[in-house]
Design an enzyme around this catalytic site. Sequence first.
Site: not given
Length: 929
Positions: A336-339, A371-372, A375, A394
Site C-alpha cells: 500500500a502507499m500512504e498518499n 500502517h498507512e 503515516h 517507516e
Amino acid sequence: MGKGFFISKTLGIVGVIVGTGVVATIIALSVVYSQEKAKNLEVVNPHTTPSTAKDPWENYRLPDSLSPVSYNITLWPRLVVNASTGLYIFTGQSDVVFRCEKETDLILIHCNKLNLTLLSLTGLDGATAPTIKKSWLEVPTQFLVIQLNSNLMAGRQYELYTEFIGELADDLGGFYRSEYTEGTSPPVKKVVATTQMQPVDARKAFPCFDEPAMKAVFHMTLLHAHGTVALANGMNLVNVTVNGQDVTRTSFEPTPLMSTYLLAFVVSEFGFIQSPEGEKVLIRIWARKQAIAEGQGNYALEKTGPILEFFEKYYSSSYPLTKSDQIALPDFSAGAMENWGLITYRETALLFNPASSSNGDKEWIATVISHELAHMWFGNLVTMKWWNDLWLNEGFASYVSYLGADSAEPTWNVTDLIVLKEVHGAMSVDALASSHPLSAKEEDIVRPAQISELFDTITYSKTYLNTFQYSNTVYQDLWKHLQMAADSTPGLELPASVDDIMNRWILQMGFPVVTIDTATGSINQRHFLLDPDSVVDRPSPFNYEWIVPMKWIKNGNDQTPYWLQTETATHLPMKTSGSDWVLANTKVSGFFRVNYDSGNWDRLLTLLSTDHEAIPVINRAQIVDDAFNLARARTVNTTLALRTTLFLQREREYMPWQTANKNLGYFFLMFDRSDVYGPMQAYLNKQVTPLFNHFKTITADWTKIPEKHTDQYNQVNAISIACSTGVAGCEELTTGWFKDWMNTPENNMIHPNLRQTVYCSAIAAGGMEEWDFAWRMYKEASIASEADKLMYALACTRVPWLLNRYLNYCLDPEKIRKQDATFTIVYIAGNVVGQSLAWDFVRTNWDHLFNDYGGGSLSFARLIEGITRRFSSEFELKQLQQFIEENAEQGFGSATLAVDQALERTKANMKWVAENKKDILTWFTVNSA
C-alpha cells in the site's frame, strides 16, 4: 508504504525498562524497518556525487537555489490505445510557482520519460522573467535543464509552465495503467490510470522538484472520459463537461503543504462504499464494481474509521483532511502507499470476503490500513528531510500499525506477533556482515537507484509532531524532542542521553548477543554475526557496543531491570545456585540475542521438557530462535538448538511452533537433497503428530475452526507440517477436501483459513488434473486473496514439466501479473523439485526480467534471495559467482544488496553444512526413534 515485500535491514531499538509510555515507545520495537517492505528503493555506492560532478545538472540532488510554492497540474489519461503510436498515453500541462532563494541563471527541475512540447517562464508580482537561452533533458540525472540569459533574483517568485506527453505504461511507477476484466460473456477489459510516486516517480507524471523536502501545495485537475470517476488527494470540487469533447473535467481541493511522493490521482470505473453522512471525515472504499457489490470493501470501511480515531487520540492531533479514500488496485507494486487523502492498496491488502478470506487475510488488512493511516501524521504531516532518514517514517508506522490493529481487533493480541513478524526476520538479515546502519549519510544516498531499503523507526513525543507539522526533519530533531519528553517524566532515569542511546542503534549496523554466565553473574556483549568468520569492514563510531536494557526473570519472578552499557559487566544478582534458572530479554522487549552458560541452558531445557508453561509463550519462541541462530553462528552446539524442539510434543501454542518450524525450515533447505532428510522427516512427524491430533479433537474431526486467533494459525501449522512429514491421515484429509471441490467447483467447502495449505498438499500429492483445475480456479478467481492462495499452491506440484510451464507463465502478464511474477518464481524455487528449474529460468531470462520487470522493484531483490536460499555447495557458489560476473556491467538494480547477501549466505551455508551434517544426522536418527 505498506508491507509486503523483501526484508532488507531492520534495526530494533530495544525495549525500555522503565514503566513509562513515553520512553517505552522511544526505545521499544523500532524493529520494523523490514517489511516496508514495499518501497521501491535500493542502496548502492554512489557513482556520481556533488563533489565529483562537473556541472550542476550532473548532480543527482537539486541545488538550494529554488524552492517550489505551488503546482497547478492538469492531466488527461487516455484509457484506450493511441492509434498512431500503439501506446496508452497521457497529456498534461503544469504551472509550478517557485521562489528564488539564491540568485541564479539556471533552473533544474526533475523530469523523466516525458516529451515536452511547450515551455515558458513568467515573473510574478512584478518580477521580470529572464529569457530562456537553452533547455534540454539530462537523462542520467533525470533533470529538465533550463539555462537563462540573465539571473533570477533572490526573494522573487516565478512561474514555469510546461506542456508534455507521457506514456501510461504498465510499469507500476509514476502515472501508470492497471488492467482487469469485468463480466463473463464476453469479459471486457477495463483500464485504470493510477499512480505510485514514491520514491522518485512523480517526475514521470509532470516536471517537479521531486525531493521530500521540496514541499508545496498541489492544485490538481483531471480530464477523463464520461462514465469514469476521477480521484486525487483532495476532495473533488467541480465536475464539468468540456465543450466539444467527450470528457469531464474534475478539479480537486488543494492539498496541504506536502512532498511530491505523496501525490496521487486515479481515473477508473470503480465503485465505492462510504461512511455515513455527518461523519467528521468522509471515508470511502473504492474497488472494482464486482468487488464492491460482493461486499469485499465492508471490513475495510468498518475498521478505517475506528483506527483513524485511535491515531487522532494517540497523536493528540486531528486528521488534517476532509476525506480519506482507500482504493484497491489490480496492479500495484507495494502492499500500500500512504498518499495523503488517497491511499492506494494491493487488492489483497484492502479487500476481504468472509467466504474465501482467511483470518490471516483479515489481520493483514487491519495492519496495513493501520500502517498507512499512521503515516498521515508521521511521514505526511512531518516528513524526513531526505531518504537517508526514511526509517523515521517507516519503522514507526510499522510499530504503531500493530497498536492501531490491536485497537480495532482487541481479541487478537496482535502486538505479541511483532516478535515473529518483525523482530526475528529483521535479525536474520541484520546479523550479516553485509548489513548496514539504519541511517546513512545524506551524501551517500544520491541516485534514484540508491534511495532504497531505508525503512525503520521509533518515536512517541507529540511535541515533535506539533513543532514540525507541514515541514521536514532529520533524526536529531526527534532525539531532541524525545529527550524533552524523558526529562519531563517524573521518576525516569536513563543511563545516558537519548542521543547517545539511540545513535548506537541507528549509526552502526547489527545488534549484540548478550552472554550471561550464571555461575559468576557476569554479562558481556559482542556484535552478533551469523558467520563469525565474515569480515566486517564497515567502521563503527561506537566500536559495535550498544546500551542494552536487560529485562529478566529468575526462577519465574521478575527481577530489577539492568542496563548493559559496556562490553563486559558484573551483575551479581544473575548468579545462580542449584536448580535456579535465569531468563533474559523477557517478552523480547529488546533487539538482541541471549546466550547462557551451559548449566543455565540445561536448566532451561529441563524446564521446557517438564513444565514449559512456566516460561512465557513469547520467550519459549525466543529460546528456540536464539538457540538456532547461535548454533548457526557456531556459538553453541547445533544439538543444543535441536534440543529446544523436544518440548514441542507438549506445546500447543502458535508462537513456539511457528518459530521452530521456521528454523527447522533452514535445515530442510540445507538437507532436503541429502541423507539427513529421512530421519529429519521422521523426527518432525513424531513431534507434530500430537499437535495434529489435538486440533482434530478440538475441531470435532475438522468440522469447525478454533476460536482463538493464534490457534487458527496453529491449526494451519498442524496440517501443513503433518502432511509434509507424512503423518497418517493428513494427506487423505487434504486430497479428499480438494477432490470434493473439483467435483463441485462452484461450491468450495474448504475453510478459508485452511485453503492455502490444503491446496498445496493436494497439488503436491496429485498430478496434471489437480494442477490444471487449480490453474483454472486461479484465472477465474474474483477475490485477490483467493488468487494468491492458488498462486502459491500451484508451485507445490512435484511434476517438473508443470513447474517449467508455470515458470514460463511468469513471462506473460496475461497469465501472471507483473506484480506477482517474482513472487511466483520464488514460490517455485522453494519447492525442492523446482529449485534448479527456477535458478536456470532466472539465469536464462535475466535480461528480460531485469529490463521488463524493473531493477527498481523491491520484489526483484526478493527474487535473488528466494532462488539462492538453498545454495550450500561449491558448485552452486561458482554458478552464483559466474551469474554475477556475467551481469556485472548492467548491474542488479534493487537486487544489488541481495546479491551480496546471497554470496555471504552461500559461503556460510557451505561451512555450516560441512561442520554440522554428521552430528545432525546422528541426532535426528536417535531422536526420531
